[in-house]
Design a protein around this motif. Sequence first.
Motif, PDB file in Angstrom:
ATOM      1  N   HIS A 112       0.813  -1.219   0.000  1.00  0.00           N
ATOM      2  CA  HIS A 112       0.000   0.000   0.000  1.00  0.00           C
ATOM      3  C   HIS A 112       0.853   1.279   0.000  1.00  0.00           C
ATOM      4  O   HIS A 112       0.514   2.267  -0.663  1.00  0.00           O
ATOM      5  CB  HIS A 112      -0.897  -0.038   1.253  1.00  0.00           C
ATOM      6  N   HIS A 116       1.055   4.467  -2.620  1.00  0.00           N
ATOM      7  CA  HIS A 116       0.960   5.918  -2.358  1.00  0.00           C
ATOM      8  C   HIS A 116       2.053   6.686  -3.099  1.00  0.00           C
ATOM      9  O   HIS A 116       1.806   7.751  -3.668  1.00  0.00           O
ATOM     10  CB  HIS A 116       1.064   6.209  -0.854  1.00  0.00           C
ATOM     11  N   ASP A 299      -6.537   7.137  -0.126  1.00  0.00           N
ATOM     12  CA  ASP A 299      -6.524   5.759  -0.621  1.00  0.00           C
ATOM     13  C   ASP A 299      -7.333   5.578  -1.913  1.00  0.00           C
ATOM     14  O   ASP A 299      -8.469   6.027  -2.007  1.00  0.00           O
ATOM     15  CB  ASP A 299      -7.066   4.819   0.460  1.00  0.00           C
TER      16      ASP A 299
HETATM   17 ZN    ZN Z   1      -3.214   4.985   2.536  1.00  0.00          ZN
END
Ligand code: ZN
Length: 339
Positions: A112, A116, A299
Amino acid sequence: MMRILAVESSCDETSVAIVEDGKNVISHVVLSQIDIHTVFGGVVPEIASRNHIVHMTRVFDKALSEANMSAKDIDLVAVTRGPGLIGSLLVGINAATTFAFVNDLPIMGVNHLIGHIYAAGIEHEMKFPALALLISGGHTELLYMKDHMDIKMLGTTLDDAVGEAYDKVARTLGLAYPGGPVVDKLAKKGTDTYHLPRPLMDAETFNFSFSGLKSAVINLVHNEQQRGHDIHINDMCASFQSSVLDVLISKTKKAADFLDVKQIIVAGGVAANKGLRERIFAEIPDKEIIIPSMEYCTDNAAMIGAAAYYQYLKEGAKKKYLIGGESTIAFDQYEFNEK
Ligand code: ZN
Ligand code: KG4
């Protein structure tokens, strides 16, 4: 050409995107659960997982139909594998694995945090060596990127993440969750009048610490309340934000000079901060700084699709399925005698 269908469900956003060659976002669907969690003052993991289950199939269908595509147009499936809430991660991993398996497509798990960072590559050209300041609800990292997918950790937070500190300060001030955007907005209307610490700002380290700053705000608020004084909320937000930004910007500047990087990447949910966006370009004028646009800061699956492309170039995609998630994927420490 490589067309990737990407899935993100690590926290409270259910998202599916189709991204070509790490850059070209063909479709992008993000279903945020913020309205559901805001009444609890934070994300409730069990509720987040359940909502991912409820909405995942529709979000998948919408991403495909917006792109006017079906599974036969996809080359690879990518999904956030961690870090994140394990129940939430598993919903995305199961959906992605099923889609890949049924359609005989390879699948890849993506970190993750690397997602980003690669959000910045969707709209900008990434140049190396680069320094990444990754600031989100769960992470605060200064990372050295020698090249694509070659990432070493220079510094991290010793306690709270920046976004977490924003959320807790907002809560203390009676503001809504998530606190970052609200504090950011009110800070603009206030003045930096409260005296707050700048933790580790001048220390010989690239690490951060935000829990003392958060406690300083909480103590100030409680003391004023006990004395029957009003808190000037806008001024408190402005004071907190200027302390956070002083620390983030000065450490980033020091690291960028130390490593002599070609580019600074600022990414993660807190990179959406308007105050940061205004100040950092002015205060580090001699370096190229790239920040994803707002929709790619918080996100989203497009960033996972972008990162997956570079991961594919580096190591290919051999997996047929993924089992389980990973909640902690750490970066290797930067060795201070290398460059
Ligand atoms: Zn995040
Ligand atoms: O990257 P993200 O969506 O989720 C994580 O991976 O953690 O980041 C969410 C965090 C929250 O703590 C939120 O308060 C913060 O990003 N945030 C902001 C702003 N917008 C979101 N913090 C400061 N200023 C903002 N404008």
